[in-house]
Design an enzyme around this catalytic site. Structure first.
Site, PDB file in Angstrom:
ATOM      1  N   CYS A 275       3.407  -4.298   6.492  1.00 13.81           N
ATOM      2  CA  CYS A 275       3.200  -4.284   5.035  1.00 13.81           C
ATOM      3  C   CYS A 275       4.433  -3.725   4.330  1.00 13.81           C
ATOM      4  CB  CYS A 275       1.995  -3.403   4.709  1.00 13.81           C
ATOM      5  SG  CYS A 275       0.452  -3.975   5.475  1.00 13.81           S
TER       6      CYS A 275
ATOM      7  N   HIS B 277       0.838  -1.198   0.000  1.00 14.99           N
ATOM      8  CA  HIS B 277       0.000   0.000   0.000  1.00 14.99           C
ATOM      9  C   HIS B 277       0.872   1.247   0.000  1.00 14.99           C
ATOM     10  CE1 HIS B 277       0.699   0.847   4.285  1.00 14.99           C
ATOM     11  NE2 HIS B 277       0.409  -0.413   4.551  1.00 14.99           N
TER      12      HIS B 277
END
Length: 177
Positions: A144, A132
């Site tokens: 992430c 992301h």
């Protein structure tokens, strides 16, 4: 990690993410890279992770790829290890612990979902390992891999479903910055 790295793979390195003949600046989890990923440790897990879905905010951007799906108003991601929906996309109303996918900030305007601990999630092994947008260069994620918004859109436009994110075992224990 088994298998041969393909030119179509996204490969995490200490210098960035190697993909499509380029090195893309990125950030990783605040817990570094870890082979023994656990829920809440902030680590990016070692392994070969397939990109299984692409979600985007249709009110903020055009569809980035033919296979991208819009993020709905009630879309959430369950991060409660005790829930049967652990590490799954769920819809509001939803009582167990979760992340809101349609955020006020732009972090999840475009999300590539990996198959880390999915679809059959092992409780406590970690959830919501996505690619992301980053908050800013050098600022870690919760596990992430984060990118500049324009880089993420370009990567997403080049990816096909099932592309692999490769986080090599030699990076186990590495912390960026």
């Amino acid at each position: 990690m088994s298998g041969v790295v393909s030119p179509d793979d996204l490969v995490l390195t200490r210098a960035g993410l190697r993909f499509a003949g380029r090195l893309w600046p990125c950030v990783i989890g605040r817990g570094g890279v870890r082979a023994g990923k656990r829920e809440g440790d902030g680590a990016t897990p070692v392994g070969v992770h397939r990109v299984v879905a692409m979600l985007y905010r249709p009110d903020r951007m055009a569809r980035p790829a033919f296979w991208a799906e819009p993020i709905g108003l009630g879309d959430l991601w369950c991060d409660d290890s005790a829930s049967p929906a652990y590490n799954q996309l769920v819809r509001a109303p939803f009582t167990p612990s979760h992340e809101t996918m349609r955020r006020a900030d732009p972090l999840y305007d475009l999300v590539l979902i990996t198959d880390w601990n999915w679809p059959e999630a092992e409780p406590g092994r970690g959830s919501a390992i996505f690619l992301h947008q980053w908050r800013r260069p050098g600022y870690p994620t919760a596990g992430c891999v984060g990118f500049a918004p324009e880089d993420l859109r370009e990567i997403a436009g080049r990816l096909l479903p099932g592309a692999r994110l490769v986080v090599p075992e030699p990076l186990d224990g590495w912390r960026a910055g």
